[in-house]
Scaffold this motif. Structure first.
Motif, PDB file in Angstrom:
ATOM      1  N   VAL A  85      -1.492  14.272  -6.127  1.00 18.40           N
ATOM      2  CA  VAL A  85      -1.545  15.502  -5.158  1.00 18.40           C
ATOM      3  C   VAL A  85      -2.776  15.306  -4.169  1.00 18.40           C
ATOM      4  CG1 VAL A  85      -1.151  17.924  -5.193  1.00 18.40           C
ATOM      5  CG2 VAL A  85      -0.343  16.763  -6.969  1.00 18.40           C
ATOM      6  N   LYS A  86      -2.446  15.342  -2.826  1.00 20.09           N
ATOM      7  CA  LYS A  86      -3.382  15.678  -1.803  1.00 20.09           C
ATOM      8  C   LYS A  86      -3.714  17.216  -1.732  1.00 20.09           C
ATOM      9  CE  LYS A  86      -6.244  13.955   1.025  1.00 20.09           C
ATOM     10  NZ  LYS A  86      -7.534  13.250   0.720  1.00 20.09           N
ATOM     11  N   VAL A  87      -4.931  17.291  -2.110  1.00 20.83           N
ATOM     12  CA  VAL A  87      -5.649  18.838  -1.999  1.00 20.83           C
ATOM     13  C   VAL A  87      -6.385  18.984  -0.810  1.00 20.83           C
ATOM     14  CG1 VAL A  87      -6.767  20.530  -3.067  1.00 20.83           C
ATOM     15  CG2 VAL A  87      -5.136  19.105  -4.330  1.00 20.83           C
ATOM     16  N   HIS A  88      -6.273  19.889   0.221  1.00 18.88           N
ATOM     17  CA  HIS A  88      -7.144  19.951   1.241  1.00 18.88           C
ATOM     18  C   HIS A  88      -7.673  21.467   1.024  1.00 18.88           C
ATOM     19  CE1 HIS A  88      -6.153  16.266   3.304  1.00 18.88           C
ATOM     20  NE2 HIS A  88      -4.835  16.675   3.267  1.00 18.88           N
ATOM     21  N   GLY A  89      -8.669  21.725   0.692  1.00 13.54           N
ATOM     22  CA  GLY A  89      -9.285  23.173   0.433  1.00 13.54           C
ATOM     23  C   GLY A  89     -10.730  23.020   0.729  1.00 13.54           C
ATOM     24  N   LYS A  90     -11.318  24.357   0.548  1.00 19.66           N
ATOM     25  CA  LYS A  90     -12.552  24.403   1.143  1.00 19.66           C
ATOM     26  C   LYS A  90     -13.632  23.713  -0.101  1.00 19.66           C
ATOM     27  CE  LYS A  90     -16.256  28.167   1.535  1.00 19.66           C
ATOM     28  NZ  LYS A  90     -16.432  29.508   1.599  1.00 19.66           N
ATOM     29  N   TYR A  91     -13.203  23.793  -1.467  1.00 18.98           N
ATOM     30  CA  TYR A  91     -14.047  23.248  -2.486  1.00 18.98           C
ATOM     31  C   TYR A  91     -13.589  21.808  -2.818  1.00 18.98           C
ATOM     32  CZ  TYR A  91     -15.970  27.840  -2.344  1.00 18.98           C
ATOM     33  OH  TYR A  91     -16.641  28.932  -2.037  1.00 18.98           O
ATOM     34  N   LEU A  92     -12.452  21.414  -2.486  1.00 17.55           N
ATOM     35  CA  LEU A  92     -11.797  20.079  -2.899  1.00 17.55           C
ATOM     36  C   LEU A  92     -11.015  19.557  -1.782  1.00 17.55           C
ATOM     37  CD1 LEU A  92     -11.230  18.084  -5.372  1.00 17.55           C
ATOM     38  CD2 LEU A  92      -9.113  19.677  -6.079  1.00 17.55           C
ATOM     39  N   ASN A  93     -11.440  18.498  -1.657  1.00 15.73           N
ATOM     40  CA  ASN A  93     -10.427  17.565  -0.496  1.00 15.73           C
ATOM     41  C   ASN A  93     -10.372  16.352  -1.093  1.00 15.73           C
ATOM     42  OD1 ASN A  93      -9.200  16.965   1.760  1.00 15.73           O
ATOM     43  ND2 ASN A  93     -10.921  17.002   3.022  1.00 15.73           N
ATOM     44  N   ILE A 113     -12.196  17.627 -12.303  1.00 15.83           N
ATOM     45  CA  ILE A 113     -11.410  16.768 -11.417  1.00 15.83           C
ATOM     46  C   ILE A 113     -12.272  15.402 -10.805  1.00 15.83           C
ATOM     47  CG2 ILE A 113      -9.991  16.504  -9.484  1.00 15.83           C
ATOM     48  CD1 ILE A 113      -9.243  19.711 -10.015  1.00 15.83           C
ATOM     49  N   PHE A 114     -11.712  14.198 -10.831  1.00 19.14           N
ATOM     50  CA  PHE A 114     -12.620  13.145 -10.138  1.00 19.14           C
ATOM     51  C   PHE A 114     -11.828  13.137  -8.809  1.00 19.14           C
ATOM     52  CE2 PHE A 114     -12.976  12.099 -14.687  1.00 19.14           C
ATOM     53  CZ  PHE A 114     -14.378  11.714 -14.689  1.00 19.14           C
ATOM     54  N   GLU A 115     -13.026  13.315  -7.747  1.00 18.02           N
ATOM     55  CA  GLU A 115     -12.519  12.899  -6.489  1.00 18.02           C
ATOM     56  C   GLU A 115     -12.076  11.483  -6.121  1.00 18.02           C
ATOM     57  OE1 GLU A 115     -15.813  14.940  -4.052  1.00 18.02           O
ATOM     58  OE2 GLU A 115     -14.487  16.679  -3.778  1.00 18.02           O
ATOM     59  N   ASP A 116     -11.843  11.300  -4.894  1.00 13.85           N
ATOM     60  CA  ASP A 116     -11.422   9.804  -4.394  1.00 13.85           C
ATOM     61  C   ASP A 116     -12.399   8.747  -4.779  1.00 13.85           C
ATOM     62  OD1 ASP A 116      -8.925  10.990  -3.348  1.00 13.85           O
ATOM     63  OD2 ASP A 116      -9.919  11.339  -1.420  1.00 13.85           O
ATOM     64  N   GLU A 117     -13.617   9.137  -4.701  1.00 15.71           N
ATOM     65  CA  GLU A 117     -14.792   8.027  -4.983  1.00 15.71           C
ATOM     66  C   GLU A 117     -15.171   8.266  -6.489  1.00 15.71           C
ATOM     67  OE1 GLU A 117     -15.498  10.506  -2.359  1.00 15.71           O
ATOM     68  OE2 GLU A 117     -14.414   9.497  -1.103  1.00 15.71           O
ATOM     69  N   ASN A 118     -14.368   8.556  -7.377  1.00 13.05           N
ATOM     70  CA  ASN A 118     -14.686   8.846  -8.655  1.00 13.05           C
ATOM     71  C   ASN A 118     -15.890   9.899  -8.886  1.00 13.05           C
ATOM     72  OD1 ASN A 118     -12.437   7.413  -9.839  1.00 13.05           O
ATOM     73  ND2 ASN A 118     -13.474   5.339  -9.588  1.00 13.05           N
ATOM     74  N   ARG A 119     -16.170  10.698  -8.104  1.00 13.77           N
ATOM     75  CA  ARG A 119     -17.178  11.410  -8.302  1.00 13.77           C
ATOM     76  C   ARG A 119     -16.631  12.883  -8.952  1.00 13.77           C
ATOM     77  NH1 ARG A 119     -20.099  15.524  -3.711  1.00 13.77           N
ATOM     78  NH2 ARG A 119     -17.886  16.304  -3.879  1.00 13.77           N
ATOM     79  N   LEU A 120     -17.220  13.091 -10.160  1.00  9.38           N
ATOM     80  CA  LEU A 120     -16.635  14.243 -10.997  1.00  9.38           C
ATOM     81  C   LEU A 120     -17.156  15.554 -10.421  1.00  9.38           C
ATOM     82  CD1 LEU A 120     -15.548  15.321 -13.497  1.00  9.38           C
ATOM     83  CD2 LEU A 120     -17.713  15.093 -14.594  1.00  9.38           C
ATOM     84  N   CYS A 121     -16.051  16.329 -10.330  1.00 14.75           N
ATOM     85  CA  CYS A 121     -16.361  17.805  -9.770  1.00 14.75           C
ATOM     86  C   CYS A 121     -15.902  18.759 -10.820  1.00 14.75           C
ATOM     87  CB  CYS A 121     -15.600  18.038  -8.492  1.00 14.75           C
ATOM     88  SG  CYS A 121     -16.319  17.043  -7.167  1.00 14.75           S
ATOM     89  N   CYS A 122     -16.534  19.774 -11.114  1.00 16.63           N
ATOM     90  CA  CYS A 122     -16.020  21.063 -11.876  1.00 16.63           C
ATOM     91  C   CYS A 122     -15.725  22.214 -11.194  1.00 16.63           C
ATOM     92  CB  CYS A 122     -17.045  21.100 -13.124  1.00 16.63           C
ATOM     93  SG  CYS A 122     -17.519  19.871 -14.097  1.00 16.63           S
TER      94      CYS A 122
END
Length: 144
Positions: A85-93, A113-122
């Motif tokens: 799922v592609k998420v476009h939001g203020k805190y997650l893109n 959630i791991f972003e596209d570059e495998n960066r972990l976000c909480c």
């Protein structure tokens, strides 16, 4: 002689006749118990669970503020998203293909959630634990 020819013909037809088999790729959610260091339950992801999680991550409204979010109690639920799922939001893109819902015993639940570059976000969990428990057929309640 005709018997040999018919057997050979049948074998040739069987050998060269291809059958296309389309295997459906099943994705499974896992409920992990860090206290026991084991997966408690494995559940096939259905459209209800997929839709519920997608709706929750599309409505993320903040960053999880705790410095060290990892815990050794409660539950961690790993939910693969197929299709991603592609998420476009203020805190997650990001293009999200897997979501972890961490449910500690003494802290509020949150998404990992791991972003596209495998960066972990909480992110704070904005969903309903009771609803998630019903869909997973597993009691995720903790001692909060």
């Amino acid at each position: 002689m005709s018997k040999k020819i018919s057997i050979i013909t049948v074998l040739i037809v069987m050998f060269f006749h291809t059958v296309n088999v389309h295997a459906e790729k099943f994705r499974y959610a896992e409920i992990f118990n860090p206290k026991q260091n084991k997966v408690e339950k494995v559940i096939q992801v259905n459209t209800e669970l997929h839709g519920m999680v997608v709706e929750w991550i599309k409505n993320i409204n903040g960053i999880y503020g705790k410095n060290d979010p990892l815990t050794d109690d409660g539950y961690a639920v790993k939910i693969p998203l197929e299709p991603a799922v592609k998420v476009h939001g203020k805190y997650l893109n990001a293009l999200v293909n897997e979501v972890y819902i961490i449910i500690p015993e003494n802290d509020p639940p949150f998404f990992m959630i791991f972003e596209d570059e495998n960066r972990l976000c909480c992110f704070p969990f904005t969903g309903d634990i009771d609803l998630l428990s019903r869909v997973l057929e597993f009691n995720l309640k903790t001692n909060r």
